[in-house]
Design a protein around this motif. Structure first.
Motif, PDB file in Angstrom:
ATOM      1  N   GLU A   6      14.639   3.100  22.568  1.00  0.00           N
ATOM      2  CA  GLU A   6      15.193   3.841  21.443  1.00  0.00           C
ATOM      3  C   GLU A   6      15.693   2.869  20.380  1.00  0.00           C
ATOM      4  O   GLU A   6      16.129   1.756  20.685  1.00  0.00           O
ATOM      5  CB  GLU A   6      16.368   4.699  21.906  1.00  0.00           C
ATOM      6  N   SER A   7      15.686   3.323  19.141  1.00  0.00           N
ATOM      7  CA  SER A   7      16.257   2.534  18.060  1.00  0.00           C
ATOM      8  C   SER A   7      16.646   3.457  16.918  1.00  0.00           C
ATOM      9  O   SER A   7      16.181   4.605  16.846  1.00  0.00           O
ATOM     10  CB  SER A   7      15.256   1.479  17.571  1.00  0.00           C
ATOM     11  N   GLY A   8      17.516   2.962  16.043  1.00  0.00           N
ATOM     12  CA  GLY A   8      17.844   3.688  14.829  1.00  0.00           C
ATOM     13  C   GLY A   8      19.281   4.138  14.690  1.00  0.00           C
ATOM     14  O   GLY A   8      19.672   4.646  13.637  1.00  0.00           O
ATOM     15  N   GLY A   9      20.091   3.993  15.731  1.00  0.00           N
ATOM     16  CA  GLY A   9      21.481   4.412  15.615  1.00  0.00           C
ATOM     17  C   GLY A   9      22.269   3.490  14.696  1.00  0.00           C
ATOM     18  O   GLY A   9      21.746   2.506  14.172  1.00  0.00           O
ATOM     19  N   ARG A  18      19.185   9.386   8.504  1.00  0.00           N
ATOM     20  CA  ARG A  18      18.880   8.343   9.478  1.00  0.00           C
ATOM     21  C   ARG A  18      17.681   8.806  10.274  1.00  0.00           C
ATOM     22  O   ARG A  18      17.461  10.006  10.468  1.00  0.00           O
ATOM     23  CB  ARG A  18      20.063   8.138  10.425  1.00  0.00           C
ATOM     24  N   LEU A  20      15.799   8.144  14.044  1.00  0.00           N
ATOM     25  CA  LEU A  20      15.756   7.547  15.368  1.00  0.00           C
ATOM     26  C   LEU A  20      14.313   7.515  15.849  1.00  0.00           C
ATOM     27  O   LEU A  20      13.525   8.408  15.527  1.00  0.00           O
ATOM     28  CB  LEU A  20      16.588   8.350  16.364  1.00  0.00           C
ATOM     29  N   CYS A  22      11.772   6.647  19.440  1.00  0.00           N
ATOM     30  CA  CYS A  22      11.725   6.460  20.891  1.00  0.00           C
ATOM     31  C   CYS A  22      10.278   6.250  21.290  1.00  0.00           C
ATOM     32  O   CYS A  22       9.425   7.107  21.005  1.00  0.00           O
ATOM     33  CB  CYS A  22      12.306   7.668  21.614  1.00  0.00           C
ATOM     34  N   TRP A  36      14.955  14.663  22.232  1.00  0.00           N
ATOM     35  CA  TRP A  36      16.252  14.054  22.052  1.00  0.00           C
ATOM     36  C   TRP A  36      17.375  14.965  22.518  1.00  0.00           C
ATOM     37  O   TRP A  36      17.358  16.167  22.247  1.00  0.00           O
ATOM     38  CB  TRP A  36      16.471  13.730  20.567  1.00  0.00           C
ATOM     39  N   TYR A  93      22.802   9.348  21.314  1.00  0.00           N
ATOM     40  CA  TYR A  93      21.541  10.093  21.313  1.00  0.00           C
ATOM     41  C   TYR A  93      20.617   9.500  22.366  1.00  0.00           C
ATOM     42  O   TYR A  93      20.360   8.292  22.378  1.00  0.00           O
ATOM     43  CB  TYR A  93      20.904  10.037  19.929  1.00  0.00           C
ATOM     44  N   THR A 121      21.381   5.614  22.109  1.00  0.00           N
ATOM     45  CA  THR A 121      21.709   4.877  20.888  1.00  0.00           C
ATOM     46  C   THR A 121      22.841   5.615  20.192  1.00  0.00           C
ATOM     47  O   THR A 121      22.803   6.841  20.033  1.00  0.00           O
ATOM     48  CB  THR A 121      20.466   4.721  19.979  1.00  0.00           C
ATOM     49  N   LEU A 123      25.179   6.930  17.314  1.00  0.00           N
ATOM     50  CA  LEU A 123      25.224   7.283  15.898  1.00  0.00           C
ATOM     51  C   LEU A 123      26.644   7.707  15.559  1.00  0.00           C
ATOM     52  O   LEU A 123      27.201   8.588  16.208  1.00  0.00           O
ATOM     53  CB  LEU A 123      24.263   8.430  15.598  1.00  0.00           C
TER      54      LEU A 123
END
Length: 127
Positions: A6-9, A18, A20, A22, A36, A93, A121, A123
């Motif tokens: 996962e990424s983006g938080g 934003r 996110l 996965c 999610w 998340y 992640t 947020l």
């Protein structure tokens, strides 16, 4: 074992957007569901959005009209695009995936069933 990356938080202000992402690793024969969930402070984990193999998406009422989930089936990747974020969207998340591995002798037939969760992640939506 399936690994979900996962990424983006991060930290955003109310009203901002934003995305996110996965991505699932490992040989996967079929992905039956991917989506999610989130867990806010002092709250239980809840569904945010999830799509099944038929491309139908189940999305929580609290985020309808603000969040959109998209899926790249060929890459076993899902994205959660979040607009007009609110402080109550704050939480960890988690990505979830359900499906079947490829069999031991290749991806021409299904192997064992799996359910996998990402590490989460965070947020934070705050001024």
């Amino acid at each position: 074992q399936v690994h979900l990356v996962e990424s983006g938080g991060g930290l955003v202000q109310p009203g901002e957007s934003r995305r996110l992402s996965c991505a699932a690793s490992r040989n996967i024969f079929t992905m039956n569901a991917m989506g999610w969930y989130r867990q806010g402070p002092g709250k239980e984990r809840e569904l945010v959005a999830e799509t099944n193999s038929g491309s139908a998406t189940n999305i929580a009422d609290s985020v309808k009209g603000r969040f959109t989930m998209s899926r790249l089936n060929a890459e076993n990747t899902v994205y959660l695009t979040m607009n007009n974020l609110k402080p109550e969207d704050t939480g960890v998340y988690y990505c979830r995936a359900v499906g079947n591995y490829c069999s031991a002798d290749g991806c021409h037939r299904p192997g064992p069933h799996f359910e996998a969760w990402g590490q989460g992640t965070l947020l934070t939506v705050s001024e």
